[in-house]
Each structure stands twice: as structure tokens, then as C-alpha cells.
Motif scaffolding. Structure first.
Motif, mmCIF file in Angstrom:
data_model
loop_
_atom_site.group_PDB
_atom_site.id
_atom_site.type_symbol
_atom_site.label_atom_id
_atom_site.label_comp_id
_atom_site.label_asym_id
_atom_site.label_seq_id
_atom_site.Cartn_x
_atom_site.Cartn_y
_atom_site.Cartn_z
ATOM 1 N N PRO A 126 7.072 2.578 -16.683
ATOM 2 C CA PRO A 126 5.960 1.816 -17.237
ATOM 3 C C PRO A 126 5.699 0.442 -16.618
ATOM 4 C CG PRO A 126 7.900 1.407 -18.546
ATOM 5 C CD PRO A 126 8.331 2.353 -17.445
ATOM 6 N N ALA A 127 6.513 -0.013 -15.689
ATOM 7 C CA ALA A 127 6.486 -1.423 -15.305
ATOM 8 C C ALA A 127 5.343 -1.789 -14.376
ATOM 9 C CB ALA A 127 7.817 -1.807 -14.642
ATOM 10 N N GLY A 128 4.808 -0.830 -13.617
ATOM 11 C CA GLY A 128 3.727 -1.135 -12.705
ATOM 12 C C GLY A 128 4.150 -1.724 -11.370
ATOM 13 N N ALA A 147 3.978 -15.195 -23.288
ATOM 14 C CA ALA A 147 4.010 -13.797 -22.853
ATOM 15 C C ALA A 147 3.940 -13.697 -21.327
ATOM 16 C CB ALA A 147 2.845 -13.023 -23.473
ATOM 17 N N THR A 148 4.499 -12.624 -20.785
ATOM 18 C CA THR A 148 4.404 -12.336 -19.353
ATOM 19 C C THR A 148 3.973 -10.891 -19.173
ATOM 20 O OG1 THR A 148 6.737 -11.680 -19.220
ATOM 21 C CG2 THR A 148 6.228 -13.986 -18.743
ATOM 22 N N TRP A 149 3.463 -10.593 -17.976
ATOM 23 C CA TRP A 149 3.090 -9.214 -17.672
ATOM 24 C C TRP A 149 3.067 -9.017 -16.168
ATOM 25 C CZ3 TRP A 149 -0.041 -12.448 -20.606
ATOM 26 C CH2 TRP A 149 -1.078 -13.093 -19.930
ATOM 27 N N THR A 150 3.138 -7.747 -15.773
ATOM 28 C CA THR A 150 3.121 -7.413 -14.359
ATOM 29 C C THR A 150 1.680 -7.301 -13.868
ATOM 30 O OG1 THR A 150 3.317 -5.074 -14.945
ATOM 31 C CG2 THR A 150 5.342 -6.238 -14.379
ATOM 32 N N ARG A 151 1.515 -7.409 -12.546
ATOM 33 C CA ARG A 151 0.211 -7.241 -11.913
ATOM 34 C C ARG A 151 0.336 -6.118 -10.881
ATOM 35 N NH1 ARG A 151 -3.231 -8.308 -7.789
ATOM 36 N NH2 ARG A 151 -5.308 -9.099 -8.345
ATOM 37 N N PRO A 152 0.087 -4.879 -11.301
ATOM 38 C CA PRO A 152 0.324 -3.741 -10.406
ATOM 39 C C PRO A 152 -0.686 -3.692 -9.269
ATOM 40 C CG PRO A 152 -0.736 -3.011 -12.417
ATOM 41 C CD PRO A 152 -0.402 -4.460 -12.623
ATOM 42 N N GLN A 153 -0.233 -3.233 -8.113
ATOM 43 C CA GLN A 153 -1.116 -3.017 -6.960
ATOM 44 C C GLN A 153 -1.756 -1.641 -6.980
ATOM 45 O OE1 GLN A 153 1.755 -3.913 -3.741
ATOM 46 N NE2 GLN A 153 0.483 -5.695 -3.282
ATOM 47 N N ILE A 195 0.323 -1.550 -17.023
ATOM 48 C CA ILE A 195 0.808 -2.934 -17.040
ATOM 49 C C ILE A 195 1.914 -3.009 -18.086
ATOM 50 C CG2 ILE A 195 0.213 -5.311 -17.679
ATOM 51 C CD1 ILE A 195 -2.597 -4.751 -16.521
ATOM 52 N N TRP A 196 2.987 -3.723 -17.753
ATOM 53 C CA TRP A 196 4.131 -3.907 -18.651
ATOM 54 C C TRP A 196 4.096 -5.355 -19.133
ATOM 55 C CZ3 TRP A 196 7.659 -0.965 -21.018
ATOM 56 C CH2 TRP A 196 8.899 -1.474 -21.365
ATOM 57 N N MET A 208 5.900 -3.907 -24.072
ATOM 58 C CA MET A 208 4.982 -2.799 -24.357
ATOM 59 C C MET A 208 4.373 -2.310 -23.056
ATOM 60 S SD MET A 208 1.546 -4.676 -25.863
ATOM 61 C CE MET A 208 2.368 -5.807 -26.969
ATOM 62 N N ARG A 209 4.052 -1.012 -23.021
ATOM 63 C CA ARG A 209 3.323 -0.432 -21.895
ATOM 64 C C ARG A 209 1.861 -0.303 -22.269
ATOM 65 N NH1 ARG A 209 3.654 5.761 -19.845
ATOM 66 N NH2 ARG A 209 2.025 5.913 -21.434
ATOM 67 N N LEU A 210 0.989 -0.780 -21.369
ATOM 68 C CA LEU A 210 -0.453 -0.750 -21.589
ATOM 69 C C LEU A 210 -1.108 0.052 -20.472
ATOM 70 C CD1 LEU A 210 -0.803 -4.538 -22.388
ATOM 71 C CD2 LEU A 210 -0.953 -2.685 -24.060
#
Length: 464
Positions: free
Chosen positions: A196-198, A335-341, A346-347, A386-388
Motif C-alpha cells: 500500500p505504500a506507493g 500528518a505525512t503521506w507518500t507521493r507515488p510516481q 497513497i499511504w 491508512m491506504r488511500l
């Protein structure tokens, strides 16, 4: 009219059947996504939970044309059993997909499966005895969790950062297993736009992982359903292309590049392993749907499949950007989140003290859903994450869904601050370049990524 028989009570059912269940059922778990499916099918619910591609974009005229051609020219074959290993025509399509990522395979090394999920099950069925060790990422694909549990595996999860699985921690874990006299049956990784992390595994880590597998003669299960869904950056070689096929089992699927409903995936594996997986599949379903395999081969023959993938990439890239902006607007500064390529997910990680499992129950009262982070771990971690999913719903629903989640998060933060009598005691995590900082063991379920400063948040709000 005959009367329906009365259903026994649930407690009576349990008492009646409990002694018949196999021991493995005691550790079987549900998939975090599948548990939500009945709820998220309600039209009023904005679901950011499923790993759903947007199938509404598939041309209905083309679908009707393909099915009509099948009815006219291949109906008897379509309605018949097929070979367990898959039809030759669909294997040729799989070869094309893998070549698009720079991986050359022999069709004889391919096993066609009923979706990618069956590959995970067959690998476990083929390799894992109760108590055997599997190594996976932390977090890992929530759908793999019930598969690993069903085969009573001892799963060791390796922390990640922005460059994927931490190979240094993997080597420490392997050394620990050496001291225990144990060898993992396989290492499970999703190197591209991880679910789920992206995040995406860097090239040096891919090279080192393959080197470790060769040195130790360990198998790697490379789960790669998203590799062609890259929106930015340069493609990286697959683990199989780096390995040459000796120690890597490749998992692929048409679910994300055509449709999950056709339920066609595949495994490419060393032939002794593939033979055992083939035997395992014979005992599961005899063969995958002949109709679906012929549909795929007709689709590839009648159109440029890459054009459809390119169109999906443009759509998903925009939706990713919409979600990133909405997160910046509606989630708290902590809060933090990943920025997938690329990929579909997005995690997001919330401030300490919040639990996304509890948060989901409250979010569902606002008709919005996501996958709680605990579903991606086997040891209880992930409670603040959370996974979005951004691919399965439109722009307006993404904005509204994140707004509703943000409201619930703010309410819970206000309550938590009131109970604790002040600001949350959130440990500081200073900004740094992605992948260069050793994570704090106490925060092992959090992907350590650069944090946003106030100026960045303000700029995002202005753009929104």
C-alpha cells in the motif's frame, strides 16, 4: 408453498462445526479490502479503499465487438475447458506485456492463473509448510496477509523508506535467521509503486536484493501489477530481468491494465517451481477461464493495448495530483503521506494517538471508506496509517472523500487534545532527503519521508 428452514443461531453453528475445522482456520484472516466490499458497493459511499482501476473508461463498443467476434468464430472453444498452464495465445500477450518492461520470457515458463492473487496462493501452497518463514515488506499488500496466514507462515516484515525495502535490515534479519538455523522460503516484494505504500524500490536495492538471493539461493516473489502505470520518472529494470530467471518468480496480472473482472494473471518461474505450481492449480480450479483468456487475446489482436494503458496513466496521474492537493488542504500538519510516481495508492500516516481502525468506523458514518493500516501488517503495527486509492473514483469524489476524512481526523484530534490536556506529544521527525535517514524503531510502521513545512502547506492550499 414449503416453508424456509429456520437458521440456527451463530453460537449453535459454531458449536456444531467447530470440531470439524482444520487447524489452519484458527489463523486464517479476512482481507482488509474484501471486508469493505459490501459496504463500499453502496452508491452513497465514496470508496478510497479498493485497489480499483477505472473500468468505466473501457470502450463499450470495442467490448461488444470482441464478444461478438468470439461468438461467431470461437464459441465452442470459448465454452470448453482449457489447459491448466493457459492458452498459447494469451501467453503470447503476456510475453508482450513483460517485454514492454524490458523482461524477456519464454512462454514455456508462464503459468496463467485466475488473477494475481492466485499466484500468491500457489506459491505458498507449493513452498510453505506451517511455521516456515516468509519475508515481506512492512507494510505489505493487504491481500497477501490472509494468504500467508492461511498457510500458517511465520512472516518477518522488513521496514521500508522512500526507496523501498531496507536491504540493510533485510540482511540483519537473514543473519538472525541463520543463528536460528532457519531459511526463508521466499522474499515477497512489490518493487514498483508498492501496495500500500506507493514507493518504488531503488535500482541499487534491486541489484543488492537479487545478489543476496543468488548468494543464498533464495527465491523472490516479485509482485508487479503496477509496473506499466508509471506517471513520471524513468522505468527501472524488473527483478527478474536483473536475475535472469534463476531465483525470481514474477507475478503479473491484466487486472490493472485491462480489467480485474476478467480474472487473468500469471506467474513466470523456474521450471521445477512452475511444474509444482501447475499441479497445485490443477487441484484448485483445473484451469483459468477460457472465455477470459480468449477475450484478452482477441483484445490484443484487435487494438493497440498500449494506447489504453497510456490513457489510463494520464487519468490516474491527474487523480493522484487531486488527492495530494486534497490531503494538503484537509489533513493536519502532523500528518505525512507518500507521493507515488505511479500505481494506485497513497499511504498516509496520522499523528500519534489516532487509530485508523477506529477512524474507519467513524468515517463510514460520513459515507467514506479507506483501508486501515493494520491490514498491511501481521503483528499489529500500522495503527496510525491508512491506504488511500485514487484511481477508482472521480476528481470531485476524491476531494469530497478526503474532506470528510479530514473532518473525522480533526474531530478525533480535538477529542484527544481535550483528554490529554494539551498538544499531542508527537515525536519530531526532521526533514531529510528520502531514504537517507535511519528510521526510529518505535516508528517502524511509518514511512520516513520528508515532512512538509508550513510554507509548503500554504502553497498547496493556494493552488487548490
Amino acid at each position: 408453498m414449503p416453508r424456509r428452514p429456520q437458521r440456527a443461531s451463530s453460537s449453535r453453528d459454531l458449536e456444531r462445526y467447530a470440531g470439524l475445522f482444520a487447524d489452519r482456520t484458527k489463523v486464517m484472516t479476512s482481507s482488509a479490502m474484501r471486508d469493505l466490499m459490501a459496504i463500499t458497493e453502496r452508491p452513497e459511499v465514496i470508496s478510497l479503499a479498493g485497489g480499483l482501476p477505472d473500468t468505466s473508461t473501457f470502450p463499450p463498443g470495442q467490448f461488444a465487438e470482441i464478444m461478438g467476434a468470439i461468438a461467431q468464430t470461437a464459441l465452442a472453444r470459448t465454452l470448453q475447458y482449457g489447459p491448466t498452464e493457459g492458452t498459447a495465445d494469451v501467453k503470447d500477450c503476456i510475453v508482450q506485456v513483460m517485454e514492454a518492461e524490458g523482461t524477456v520470457v519464454d512462454p514455456a515458463d508462464i503459468l496463467v492463473t485466475t488473477g494475481g492473487q492466485q499466484v500468491i496462493d500457489l506459491v505458498c501452497k507449493t513452498l510453505v509448510n506451517p511455521g516456515d518463514v516468509i519475508i515481506a515488506e512492512a507494510p505489505t499488500y493487504p491481500g497477501a496477509v490472509p494468504a500467508f496466514s492461511s498457510y500458517q507462515a511465520d512472516v518477518r516484515q522488513i521496514e521500508m523508506d522512500a526507496d523501498g525495502m531496507r536491504i540493510d535490515i533485510l540482511e540483519e534479519a537473514l543473519a538472525d535467521l541463520d543463528r536460528e538455523g532457519r531459511t526463508p522460503k521466499f522474499i515477497y516484494v512489490i518493487p514498483n509503486f508498492q501496495n500500500p505504500a506507493g514507493v518504488t524500490m531503488s535500482l541499487p536495492r534491486r541489484q543488492r536484493l537479487v545478489q543476496i538471493a543468488r548468494e543464498r539461493e533464495l527465491l523472490i516473489l516479485e509482485d508487479n501489477p503496477y509496473g506499466l502505470l508509471r506517471y513520471e520518472g524513468d522505468p527501472l529494470p524488473t527483478l527478474r530481468s536483473l536475475d535472469g530467471g534463476d531465483f525470481v518468480i514474477s507475478l503479473g496480472t491484466f487486472s490493472k491494465i485491462i480489467s480485474p473482472g476478467i480474472r487473468i494473471g500469471w506467474a513466470v518461474a523456474p521450471r521445477p517451481v512452475l511444474q509444482k505450481m501447475n499441479q497445485g492449480k490443477q487441484g484448485s480450479d483445473l484451469c483459468s477461464s477460457t472465455l477470459s483468456q480468449i477475450f484478452v487475446s482477441e483484445y490484443f489482436a484487435s487494438s493497440r493495448w498500449t494506447d489504453y494503458v497510456d490513457a489510463q496513466k494520464q487519468l490516474y496521474r491527474r487523480r493522484r495530483d487531486v488527492m495530494l492537493d486534497a490531503l494538503a488542504e484537509h489533513l493536519p500538519a502532523e500528518a505525512t503521506w507518500t507521493r507515488p510516481q505511479g500505481g494506485l495508492f497513497i499511504w498516509a500516516t496520522l499523528p500519534d494517538g489516532l487509530d485508523t481502525t477506529d477512524l474507519l468506523a467513524r468515517a463510514l458514518t460520513r459515507n467514506v471508506a479507506f483501508v486501515p493500516g493494520r491490514g498491511a501488517f501481521l503483528d499489529g503495527r500500522g495503527g496510525t496509517s491508512m491506504r488511500l486509492n485514487f484511481s477508482g473514483v472521480g476528481d470531485d469524489d476524491i476531494r469530497e472523500g478526503i474532506r470528510r476524512i479530514g473532518e473525522v481526523v480533526s474531530e478525533q484530534l480535538d477529542l484527544l487534545r481535550a483528554l490529554t490536556g494539551g498538544p499531542l506529544a508527537t515525536e519530531a521527525r526532521p526533514p531529510t532527503e528520502a531514504g537517507t535517514r535511519e528510521p526510529d524503531p518505535a516508528l517502524a510502521d511509518v514511512l520516513e519521508l520528508p515532512r512538509r513545512d508550513a510554507g509548503d502547506q500554504a502553497a498547496r492550499r493556494d493552488r487548490g
